[in-house]
Design a protein around this motif. Structure first.
Motif, mmCIF file in Angstrom:
data_model
loop_
_atom_site.group_PDB
_atom_site.id
_atom_site.type_symbol
_atom_site.label_atom_id
_atom_site.label_comp_id
_atom_site.label_asym_id
_atom_site.label_seq_id
_atom_site.Cartn_x
_atom_site.Cartn_y
_atom_site.Cartn_z
ATOM 1 N N PRO A 32 0.795 -1.229 0.000
ATOM 2 C CA PRO A 32 0.000 0.000 0.000
ATOM 3 C C PRO A 32 0.836 1.292 0.000
ATOM 4 O O PRO A 32 0.408 2.304 -0.555
ATOM 5 C CB PRO A 32 -0.835 -0.108 1.283
ATOM 6 C CG PRO A 32 -0.950 -1.585 1.518
ATOM 7 C CD PRO A 32 0.356 -2.160 1.046
ATOM 8 N N GLU A 33 2.029 1.233 0.557
ATOM 9 C CA GLU A 33 2.911 2.413 0.594
ATOM 10 C C GLU A 33 3.406 2.815 -0.793
ATOM 11 O O GLU A 33 3.917 3.909 -0.993
ATOM 12 C CB GLU A 33 4.119 2.141 1.515
ATOM 13 C CG GLU A 33 3.760 1.891 2.955
ATOM 14 C CD GLU A 33 3.223 0.477 3.214
ATOM 15 O OE1 GLU A 33 2.451 0.327 4.186
ATOM 16 O OE2 GLU A 33 3.544 -0.465 2.459
ATOM 17 N N ARG A 34 3.260 1.935 -1.751
ATOM 18 C CA ARG A 34 3.733 2.208 -3.122
ATOM 19 C C ARG A 34 3.053 3.435 -3.718
ATOM 20 O O ARG A 34 3.677 4.178 -4.464
ATOM 21 C CB ARG A 34 3.518 0.978 -4.009
ATOM 22 C CG ARG A 34 3.994 1.169 -5.434
ATOM 23 C CD ARG A 34 4.293 -0.157 -6.114
ATOM 24 N NE ARG A 34 4.496 -0.022 -7.538
ATOM 25 C CZ ARG A 34 5.529 0.584 -8.117
ATOM 26 N NH1 ARG A 34 6.472 1.127 -7.378
ATOM 27 N NH2 ARG A 34 5.626 0.652 -9.431
ATOM 28 N N MET A 35 1.786 3.673 -3.394
ATOM 29 C CA MET A 35 1.084 4.832 -3.948
ATOM 30 C C MET A 35 1.795 6.123 -3.526
ATOM 31 O O MET A 35 2.085 6.973 -4.359
ATOM 32 C CB MET A 35 -0.373 4.849 -3.506
ATOM 33 C CG MET A 35 -1.186 5.967 -4.130
ATOM 34 S SD MET A 35 -2.929 5.828 -3.675
ATOM 35 C CE MET A 35 -3.616 7.138 -4.692
ATOM 36 N N ALA A 36 2.092 6.249 -2.238
ATOM 37 C CA ALA A 36 2.806 7.431 -1.742
ATOM 38 C C ALA A 36 4.200 7.514 -2.350
ATOM 39 O O ALA A 36 4.649 8.601 -2.738
ATOM 40 C CB ALA A 36 2.888 7.405 -0.220
ATOM 41 N N ASP A 37 4.882 6.379 -2.453
ATOM 42 C CA ASP A 37 6.227 6.360 -3.035
ATOM 43 C C ASP A 37 6.223 6.874 -4.471
ATOM 44 O O ASP A 37 7.100 7.657 -4.868
ATOM 45 C CB ASP A 37 6.819 4.952 -2.992
ATOM 46 C CG ASP A 37 7.104 4.463 -1.575
ATOM 47 O OD1 ASP A 37 7.139 5.281 -0.639
ATOM 48 O OD2 ASP A 37 7.274 3.231 -1.420
ATOM 49 N N SER A 96 8.024 10.223 -5.807
ATOM 50 C CA SER A 96 9.035 10.149 -6.870
ATOM 51 C C SER A 96 8.762 11.186 -7.961
ATOM 52 O O SER A 96 9.646 11.503 -8.752
ATOM 53 C CB SER A 96 9.083 8.742 -7.478
ATOM 54 O OG SER A 96 7.983 8.515 -8.337
ATOM 55 N N GLU A 97 7.530 11.716 -7.988
ATOM 56 C CA GLU A 97 7.164 12.763 -8.945
ATOM 57 C C GLU A 97 7.239 14.157 -8.315
ATOM 58 O O GLU A 97 6.811 15.136 -8.918
ATOM 59 C CB GLU A 97 5.751 12.498 -9.477
ATOM 60 C CG GLU A 97 5.656 11.229 -10.288
ATOM 61 C CD GLU A 97 4.278 10.999 -10.882
ATOM 62 O OE1 GLU A 97 3.402 11.881 -10.786
ATOM 63 O OE2 GLU A 97 4.080 9.922 -11.472
ATOM 64 N N GLY A 98 7.775 14.233 -7.095
ATOM 65 C CA GLY A 98 7.992 15.519 -6.466
ATOM 66 C C GLY A 98 6.909 15.989 -5.510
ATOM 67 O O GLY A 98 7.003 17.090 -4.974
ATOM 68 N N LEU A 99 5.892 15.185 -5.278
ATOM 69 C CA LEU A 99 4.845 15.569 -4.335
ATOM 70 C C LEU A 99 5.237 15.142 -2.928
ATOM 71 O O LEU A 99 5.942 14.143 -2.751
ATOM 72 C CB LEU A 99 3.510 14.927 -4.722
ATOM 73 C CG LEU A 99 2.910 15.522 -5.983
ATOM 74 C CD1 LEU A 99 2.831 14.492 -7.067
ATOM 75 C CD2 LEU A 99 1.551 16.089 -5.692
ATOM 76 N N LEU A 100 4.774 15.890 -1.956
ATOM 77 C CA LEU A 100 5.013 15.542 -0.558
ATOM 78 C C LEU A 100 3.746 14.885 -0.022
ATOM 79 O O LEU A 100 2.658 15.447 -0.143
ATOM 80 C CB LEU A 100 5.348 16.797 0.251
ATOM 81 C CG LEU A 100 5.562 16.602 1.749
ATOM 82 C CD1 LEU A 100 6.740 15.666 2.011
ATOM 83 C CD2 LEU A 100 5.797 17.945 2.417
#
Length: 108
Positions: free
Chosen positions: A75-80, A84-88
């Motif tokens: 599930p953490e992959r979505m945040a990762d 990786s695209e520059g969002l916090l």
């Protein structure tokens, strides 16, 4: 041949620029189905099976919450992917959501 609702959703999601996010509701509105944000969510559950790939990680709820994260492995992959695209992302929520929000109605 006419596209299914899911196919229309996937076409919109493919247009979301890298480093931007949109909501289930904004996608539904852009397709003329304003009350169908839940159906957009159902479509996103199948985004991993579509080729070419659909960047489902860029679709969040209307306040920036990563409500679809449980469809990613892990599930953490979505945040990762978003980071990786520059969002916090903090506490499963996109920070500065309004700044990064992409509205398919006005930006297509």
């Amino acid at each position: 041949m006419e596209q299914t609702f899911y196919e229309q959703v996937f076409e919109v999601v493919k247009l979301i620029p890298r480093g931007r996010v949109t909501s289930y509701g904004a996608i539904a509105k852009s397709l003329g189905a304003g009350g169908s944000s839940r159906m957009v969510g159902f479509a996103m559950r199948y985004a991993g099976t579509v080729h070419p790939p659909v960047p489902a990680h860029r679709v969040v709820n209307s306040s920036g919450l990563l409500t679809g994260k449980f469809h990613f492995d892990p599930p953490e992959r979505m945040a990762d992917l978003l980071e990786s695209e520059g969002l916090l992302v903090k506490n499963d929520k996109v920070q500065n959501f309004k700044v990064h929000f992409w509205d398919p109605l006005t930006e297509l």
